[in-house]
Scaffold this active site. Sequence first.
Site, PDB file in Angstrom:
ATOM      1  N   SER A  29      30.618 -23.699  -0.637  1.00 55.44           N
ATOM      2  CA  SER A  29      31.700 -23.188  -0.093  1.00 55.44           C
ATOM      3  C   SER A  29      31.918 -23.815   1.367  1.00 55.44           C
ATOM      4  O   SER A  29      30.897 -24.379   1.935  1.00 55.44           O
ATOM      5  CB  SER A  29      31.857 -21.866   0.105  1.00 55.44           C
ATOM      6  OG  SER A  29      33.024 -21.196   1.036  1.00 55.44           O
ATOM      7  N   TYR A  55      27.173 -13.909   3.235  1.00 61.37           N
ATOM      8  CA  TYR A  55      27.937 -14.888   2.384  1.00 61.37           C
ATOM      9  C   TYR A  55      27.907 -16.174   2.971  1.00 61.37           C
ATOM     10  O   TYR A  55      27.204 -17.167   2.178  1.00 61.37           O
ATOM     11  CB  TYR A  55      29.254 -14.399   2.422  1.00 61.37           C
ATOM     12  CG  TYR A  55      29.993 -15.569   1.441  1.00 61.37           C
ATOM     13  CD1 TYR A  55      29.760 -15.580  -0.201  1.00 61.37           C
ATOM     14  CD2 TYR A  55      30.844 -16.591   1.663  1.00 61.37           C
ATOM     15  CE1 TYR A  55      30.349 -16.301  -0.868  1.00 61.37           C
ATOM     16  CE2 TYR A  55      31.500 -17.365   0.673  1.00 61.37           C
ATOM     17  CZ  TYR A  55      31.274 -17.077  -0.366  1.00 61.37           C
ATOM     18  OH  TYR A  55      31.944 -18.091  -1.380  1.00 61.37           O
TER      19      TYR A  55
END
Length: 249
Positions: free
Chosen positions: A143, A156
């Site tokens: 990501s 995350y």
Amino acid sequence: MAKRLVGKVALVTGASSGIGEATAIALAEEGARVAVTARRRDRLEKLAETLAALGAEPLVLEADLLDEAEAQRVVHETEAHYGRLDVLVNNAGVMYLEPVAEADLGRWRRMLELNVLSLIASTQAALAGMTARHDGHIVNISSTAGRIANPNAAAYSATKFGVVAFSEALRREVYKHGIRVTVIEPGAVATELRDHIGHAATKDALNAWADSMRQLQSRDVAEAIAFCVTRPPHVNINELLMRPTDQER
């Protein structure tokens, strides 16, 4: 245009929706036989109908990849069913966002296990066959959060930075065996991923941010993955960073 993955076998994790579902279809369109895995068997069965219509001879593998033994099982069952595994797309993951001070550590532990350890386990299981054939491609989904760490995304980002680091170290270990490794780093994508966020204020803020732009679609990321795995054997796209045009960070 000739299909570029005829004779190849792919396994896509987290294939019941979003990027995983779109990737399974994109690889099938290129001629690959495709195994798909996730927890939601009903969705996998529906996807399998689409894949079968494309000639992908789909294999449905219901599994909870939080269990590393399951993450390895789906690889071994794919190899047993088709006789090989050429492309592994490690897409399964969750996104739990919340301030560190308020974090649910149990939830964060599950995220670390799924986003990182499960990916490692599946990769490990695939290496023996790929090494023996001196060919194979591992695609790991990271990501933009694996490049930029933002408030409320500490854990995350830790998982996605970890995926990037793991992918590069892996590439340097296996390139001599003809195995390619690619890490894909999308920005905002219109998927179910944000539905996992349990911290209401963070979820609302992130949804408002995402809704302010023309988000990437799952198909956009799937086409990027298909591009990477259809390059000639001497070409390895190591990293592919992609954002919506409207996304600044």
